[in-house]
Motif scaffolding. Structure first.
Motif, PDB file in Angstrom:
ATOM      1  N   THR A   1       8.757  -1.033  -5.295  1.00 54.77           N
ATOM      2  CA  THR A   1       9.917  -0.703  -5.471  1.00 54.77           C
ATOM      3  C   THR A   1      10.825  -0.214  -4.774  1.00 54.77           C
ATOM      4  N   VAL A   2      11.372   0.258  -4.305  1.00 55.81           N
ATOM      5  CA  VAL A   2      12.343   1.403  -4.103  1.00 55.81           C
ATOM      6  C   VAL A   2      13.649   1.053  -4.057  1.00 55.81           C
ATOM      7  N   LYS A   3      14.295   2.222  -4.583  1.00 58.82           N
ATOM      8  CA  LYS A   3      15.648   2.547  -6.455  1.00 58.82           C
ATOM      9  C   LYS A   3      15.461   3.812  -5.233  1.00 58.82           C
TER      10      LYS A   3
ATOM     11  N   ALA B   1       9.518   9.670   7.529  1.00 55.89           N
ATOM     12  CA  ALA B   1       8.511  10.433   7.057  1.00 55.89           C
ATOM     13  C   ALA B   1       8.025   9.552   6.129  1.00 55.89           C
ATOM     14  N   GLU B   2       8.462   8.281   5.978  1.00 54.19           N
ATOM     15  CA  GLU B   2       7.627   7.425   4.795  1.00 54.19           C
ATOM     16  C   GLU B   2       7.164   6.234   5.820  1.00 54.19           C
ATOM     17  N   LYS B   3       7.361   6.319   7.092  1.00 49.34           N
ATOM     18  CA  LYS B   3       7.483   5.217   7.879  1.00 49.34           C
ATOM     19  C   LYS B   3       6.229   5.862   8.775  1.00 49.34           C
ATOM     20  N   ALA B   4       6.375   7.167   9.130  1.00 48.49           N
ATOM     21  CA  ALA B   4       4.914   7.673   9.849  1.00 48.49           C
ATOM     22  C   ALA B   4       3.956   7.699   8.617  1.00 48.49           C
ATOM     23  N   TYR B   5       3.997   7.890   7.517  1.00 45.76           N
ATOM     24  CA  TYR B   5       2.651   8.037   6.476  1.00 45.76           C
ATOM     25  C   TYR B   5       1.855   6.398   5.923  1.00 45.76           C
ATOM     26  N   ALA B   6       2.975   5.695   6.251  1.00 43.50           N
ATOM     27  CA  ALA B   6       2.678   4.765   5.849  1.00 43.50           C
ATOM     28  C   ALA B   6       1.690   4.264   7.390  1.00 43.50           C
ATOM     29  N   GLN B   7       1.923   4.576   8.557  1.00 44.40           N
ATOM     30  CA  GLN B   7       1.386   3.610   9.640  1.00 44.40           C
ATOM     31  C   GLN B   7       0.100   4.280  10.352  1.00 44.40           C
TER      32      GLN B   7
ATOM     33  N   LYS C   1      -6.657   2.084   6.009  1.00 45.06           N
ATOM     34  CA  LYS C   1      -6.385   2.502   4.133  1.00 45.06           C
ATOM     35  C   LYS C   1      -5.711   1.194   3.978  1.00 45.06           C
ATOM     36  N   TRP C   2      -4.445   1.135   4.610  1.00 48.04           N
ATOM     37  CA  TRP C   2      -3.112   0.234   3.686  1.00 48.04           C
ATOM     38  C   TRP C   2      -3.662  -0.410   4.750  1.00 48.04           C
ATOM     39  N   VAL C   3      -4.284  -1.348   4.131  1.00 46.59           N
ATOM     40  CA  VAL C   3      -4.615  -2.699   5.241  1.00 46.59           C
ATOM     41  C   VAL C   3      -4.094  -4.163   5.664  1.00 46.59           C
ATOM     42  N   HIS C   4      -2.884  -4.296   4.159  1.00 49.25           N
ATOM     43  CA  HIS C   4      -1.440  -5.020   5.019  1.00 49.25           C
ATOM     44  C   HIS C   4      -0.922  -4.824   4.007  1.00 49.25           C
ATOM     45  N   LEU C   5       0.760  -4.588   4.364  1.00 50.18           N
ATOM     46  CA  LEU C   5       1.674  -4.569   4.129  1.00 50.18           C
ATOM     47  C   LEU C   5       3.445  -5.821   4.343  1.00 50.18           C
ATOM     48  N   TRP C   6       3.451  -6.260   3.625  1.00 41.17           N
ATOM     49  CA  TRP C   6       4.313  -7.077   3.596  1.00 41.17           C
ATOM     50  C   TRP C   6       6.026  -6.956   2.587  1.00 41.17           C
ATOM     51  N   ARG C   7       6.801  -7.302   3.570  1.00 45.10           N
ATOM     52  CA  ARG C   7       7.786  -7.200   2.751  1.00 45.10           C
ATOM     53  C   ARG C   7       8.666  -8.588   1.774  1.00 45.10           C
ATOM     54  N   VAL C   8       8.732  -7.579   0.584  1.00 49.08           N
ATOM     55  CA  VAL C   8       8.782  -9.462  -0.291  1.00 49.08           C
ATOM     56  C   VAL C   8      10.333  -9.758  -0.114  1.00 49.08           C
TER      57      VAL C   8
ATOM     58  N   ARG D   1      14.124  -8.964  -1.382  1.00 50.93           N
ATOM     59  CA  ARG D   1      14.572  -7.509  -1.996  1.00 50.93           C
ATOM     60  C   ARG D   1      13.785  -6.051  -1.512  1.00 50.93           C
ATOM     61  N   TYR D   2      14.026  -4.550  -1.716  1.00 52.58           N
ATOM     62  CA  TYR D   2      13.694  -3.940  -0.937  1.00 52.58           C
ATOM     63  C   TYR D   2      12.067  -3.010  -1.384  1.00 52.58           C
ATOM     64  N   SER D   3      11.570  -4.133  -1.357  1.00 53.52           N
ATOM     65  CA  SER D   3       9.854  -4.082  -2.437  1.00 53.52           C
ATOM     66  C   SER D   3       8.865  -4.393  -1.286  1.00 53.52           C
ATOM     67  N   ASN D   4       8.194  -4.012  -1.270  1.00 52.51           N
ATOM     68  CA  ASN D   4       6.643  -4.464  -0.611  1.00 52.51           C
ATOM     69  C   ASN D   4       5.013  -5.029  -1.370  1.00 52.51           C
ATOM     70  N   VAL D   5       4.710  -5.405  -0.828  1.00 53.29           N
ATOM     71  CA  VAL D   5       2.919  -6.088  -1.616  1.00 53.29           C
ATOM     72  C   VAL D   5       2.564  -5.691  -0.781  1.00 53.29           C
TER      73      VAL D   5
ATOM     74  N   PRO E   1       6.141   9.827   0.998  1.00 55.70           N
ATOM     75  CA  PRO E   1       7.369  10.585   0.592  1.00 55.70           C
ATOM     76  C   PRO E   1       8.576   9.549  -0.360  1.00 55.70           C
ATOM     77  N   LEU E   2       8.935   8.248  -0.079  1.00 52.95           N
ATOM     78  CA  LEU E   2       9.676   7.825  -1.569  1.00 52.95           C
ATOM     79  C   LEU E   2       8.689   8.026  -2.832  1.00 52.95           C
ATOM     80  N   PHE E   3       7.731   8.429  -3.060  1.00 56.89           N
ATOM     81  CA  PHE E   3       7.076   7.825  -4.065  1.00 56.89           C
ATOM     82  C   PHE E   3       8.093   8.560  -5.013  1.00 56.89           C
TER      83      PHE E   3
ATOM     84  N   PHE F   1      10.863   7.881  -5.589  1.00 56.95           N
ATOM     85  CA  PHE F   1      12.190   6.376  -5.409  1.00 56.95           C
ATOM     86  C   PHE F   1      11.605   5.221  -5.964  1.00 56.95           C
ATOM     87  N   MET F   2      10.513   5.324  -6.347  1.00 61.57           N
ATOM     88  CA  MET F   2       9.544   3.771  -7.196  1.00 61.57           C
ATOM     89  C   MET F   2       9.109   3.109  -7.917  1.00 61.57           C
ATOM     90  N   ASP F   3       9.670   2.484  -8.006  1.00 61.21           N
ATOM     91  CA  ASP F   3       8.380   1.957  -9.116  1.00 61.21           C
ATOM     92  C   ASP F   3       7.326   1.452  -8.578  1.00 61.21           C
TER      93      ASP F   3
HETATM   94  O1  MUC Z   1      10.145  -0.079   2.767  1.00 61.47           O
HETATM   95  C1  MUC Z   1       8.926   0.188   1.999  1.00 61.47           C
HETATM   96  O2  MUC Z   1       8.539  -1.175   1.276  1.00 61.47           O
HETATM   97  C2  MUC Z   1       8.774   1.004   1.221  1.00 61.47           C
HETATM   98  C3  MUC Z   1       7.801   2.277   1.972  1.00 61.47           C
HETATM   99  C4  MUC Z   1       6.709   1.336   2.684  1.00 61.47           C
HETATM  100  C5  MUC Z   1       6.312   1.728   3.549  1.00 61.47           C
HETATM  101  C6  MUC Z   1       7.412   2.376   4.363  1.00 61.47           C
HETATM  102  O3  MUC Z   1       7.328   2.300   5.690  1.00 61.47           O
HETATM  103  O4  MUC Z   1       8.502   2.541   3.163  1.00 61.47           O
END
Ligand code: MUC
Length: 91
Positions: free
Chosen positions: A8-10, A26-32, A39-46, A49-53, A72-74, A76-78
């Protein structure tokens, strides 16, 4: 080893927008990059909310911690991590 991770991004409301946008880019480039490495096999928006599972597939808890704490967002994250074991009914 598979892990379920909820992030959860705050970002503080008074944080400069330009700096936040740079960190998000920077977060988007790192995540992709981690997704391309498998290594990051699923990335879903909740929804709603400004959260992902996410599901991570890594060699160890230490590797997971290194990857997550390098986000990069670490600062600012829970983050909640749940270790996954194979379900006996899974096929
Ligand atoms: O948007 C987010 O959920 C936070 C983070 C996770 C991947 C990404 O690109 O940003």
């Amino acid at each position: 080893m598979l892990f379920h991770v909820e992030m959860t991004v705050k970002i503080p409301h008074d944080f400069p927008v330009e700096k936040a946008d740079a960190i998000k880019a920077a977060e988007k480039a790192y995540a992709q990059d981690l997704q391309r490495q498998g290594k990051w096999v699923h990335l879903w928006r909740v929804a709603g909310r400004y959260s992902n599972v996410s599901i991570f597939d890594v060699e160890s808890v230490d590797e997971l911690h290194t990857l997550l704490s390098s986000l990069p967002l670490f600062p600012f994250m829970d983050i909640t991590v749940t270790a996954l074991a194979r379900h006996p009914s899974a096929i």
